[in-house]
Write a protein that holds these residues in place. Structure first.
Motif, PDB file in Angstrom:
ATOM      1  N   TYR A 147      34.333  -4.637   3.623  1.00 14.69           N
ATOM      2  CA  TYR A 147      33.868  -4.985   2.517  1.00 14.69           C
ATOM      3  C   TYR A 147      33.218  -4.319   1.876  1.00 14.69           C
ATOM      4  CZ  TYR A 147      30.697  -8.037   0.134  1.00 14.69           C
ATOM      5  OH  TYR A 147      30.526  -8.783  -0.901  1.00 14.69           O
ATOM      6  N   ALA A 150      36.186  -2.333  -0.506  1.00 15.94           N
ATOM      7  CA  ALA A 150      36.369  -3.758  -1.407  1.00 15.94           C
ATOM      8  C   ALA A 150      35.938  -3.642  -2.185  1.00 15.94           C
ATOM      9  CB  ALA A 150      37.014  -4.472  -0.202  1.00 15.94           C
ATOM     10  N   THR A 267      37.450 -10.317   4.513  1.00 15.53           N
ATOM     11  CA  THR A 267      38.035  -8.832   3.710  1.00 15.53           C
ATOM     12  C   THR A 267      39.238  -8.459   4.311  1.00 15.53           C
ATOM     13  OG1 THR A 267      35.378  -8.674   3.157  1.00 15.53           O
ATOM     14  CG2 THR A 267      37.393  -7.133   2.199  1.00 15.53           C
ATOM     15  N   ALA A 279      37.971 -15.210   1.871  1.00 10.88           N
ATOM     16  CA  ALA A 279      37.121 -14.437   0.906  1.00 10.88           C
ATOM     17  C   ALA A 279      36.164 -15.212   0.423  1.00 10.88           C
ATOM     18  CB  ALA A 279      37.982 -13.638  -0.643  1.00 10.88           C
ATOM     19  N   CYS A 282      32.875 -16.080   1.830  1.00 11.24           N
ATOM     20  CA  CYS A 282      32.516 -14.497   2.430  1.00 11.24           C
ATOM     21  C   CYS A 282      31.282 -15.376   0.977  1.00 11.24           C
ATOM     22  CB  CYS A 282      32.267 -13.726   1.565  1.00 11.24           C
ATOM     23  SG  CYS A 282      33.893 -12.837   2.586  1.00 11.24           S
ATOM     24  N   PRO A 317      34.204 -10.516  -2.189  1.00 16.80           N
ATOM     25  CA  PRO A 317      34.636  -9.529  -2.320  1.00 16.80           C
ATOM     26  C   PRO A 317      35.819  -9.902  -3.406  1.00 16.80           C
ATOM     27  CG  PRO A 317      35.687 -10.081   0.193  1.00 16.80           C
ATOM     28  CD  PRO A 317      34.716 -11.201  -0.905  1.00 16.80           C
TER      29      PRO A 317
END
Length: 322
Positions: A147, A150, A267, A279, A282, A317
């Protein structure tokens, strides 16, 4: 979702010749699932291709659960060399869709899942590896591994390790139980006219703290669980299991650990495996994580997040890296 090359011959060898093979689902791993239909019956064909997957743990845990009167699918046939397993079909009625269709009935639908965990807690841990500090640390580390880069963060790795080391004592059970690890609404089936709970996706089971599966269920990465529902179900569990404040400390440590891990995994699924829809989940996971970090027991880890991950970089992300 094309059936594996050996599927038809495997089914034929085990009395399912001529069965229609229809795709059911894939998941975040290399496993795929198909439904075999023929002669007035149906079953699920699991494709767990070696060397990426090994169906032996699934088979072993399924047997252990069934022997203790938990509803895991029966193993009908297997070919370990090909990674093919034919299992009992629990149908398509998942807890996820039942809850989404009946928001007012959320408590009554979740209650049996809580009661099953109370029963599971009463059983000595099965023949599975330990969920120890090394595993907890490795899993949490997926956050800083995937994470953080990214979204452009260079994290304080030494501080990360020290913060988690200071709280992991709370997450180690004196008497470990079997932790199914992916115990959530999409892996709980409502089976038969009585709609009893059927269990899926338990091949990664470990012997650890009973709070972990509660986190999986009540801080569900794939659907938003209302905080009031989480609180009510925690109270139900604690009353039945006589679980005190130490248990709640474990719940929040494991909640933070699991959610940090999931942010790393989701991620990775986007960046490495080309599955960008993970993603988008998240932000929900961040909501859970921040609730856990707000608890006093998590103060050292919360301080690390405050110093390393600004609020503006807590989200999807993929979107944040654009």
């Amino acid at each position: 979702m094309t059936p594996p090359p050996g599927a038809a011959a495997f089914l034929d060898a085990h009395g399912w010749g001529g069965a229609q093979i229809l795709p059911v689902a894939g998941d975040a791993s290399f496993r795929r699932y198909f439904r075999a239909i023929g002669a007035g019956r149906k079953a699920i064909l699991m494709d767990a291709p070696p060397p990426h997957e090994d169906p032996r743990p699934f088979i072993a845990v399924a047997k252990w659960l069934v022997e203790r009167d938990f509803a895991a699918p029966a193993i009908l046939a297997c070919d370990l060399d090909q990674g093919l397993v034919l299992i009992e079909d629990f149908g398509d009625d998942r807890l996820r869709e039942a809850v989404d269709a009946s928001p007012g009935g959320e408590l009554s639908l979740y209650a049996p899942a809580i009661d099953l965990l109370v029963r599971l807690r009463a059983e000595p841990a099965g023949p599975v590896p330990p969920y120890d500090r090394a595993v907890l640390k490795r899993e949490a580390g997926l956050f800083v591994e995937w994470y953080c880069p990214a979204v452009g963060i260079e994290p304080d790795l030494a501080g990360w390790d020290a913060a988690w080391e200071s709280v992991f004592d709370h997450a180690i059970a004196e008497t470990p139980v079997t932790v199914l690890r992916d115990y959530h609404a999409e892996n709980l089936m409502l089976v038969g006219p009585e709609r009893s709970l059927g269990l899926l996706d338990f091949q990664d089971a470990l012997a650890g703290h009973p709070a972990y599966d509660l986190v999986s269920l009540l801080q569900d990465a794939r659907r938003t669980v209302d905080p009031a529902v989480e609180a009510a179900m925690l109270e139900r569990y604690r009353a039945a299991a006589d679980a005190g404040e130490d248990f709640m400390n474990a719940y929040h440590v494991l909640g933070a650990q699991r959610n940090a891990k999931i942010l790393g995994i989701f991620t990775r699924l986007w960046k490495r495996d080309g599955k960008p829809h993970y993603a988008t989940m998240c932000p929900r996971v961040w909501t859970y994580l921040e609730r856990d970090l707000a608890q006093p027991v998590m103060a050292p880890v919360a301080a690390w997040f405050a110093a390393n991950v600004p609020p503006a970089l807590r989200g999807d992300p993929l979107a944040l890296s654009a």
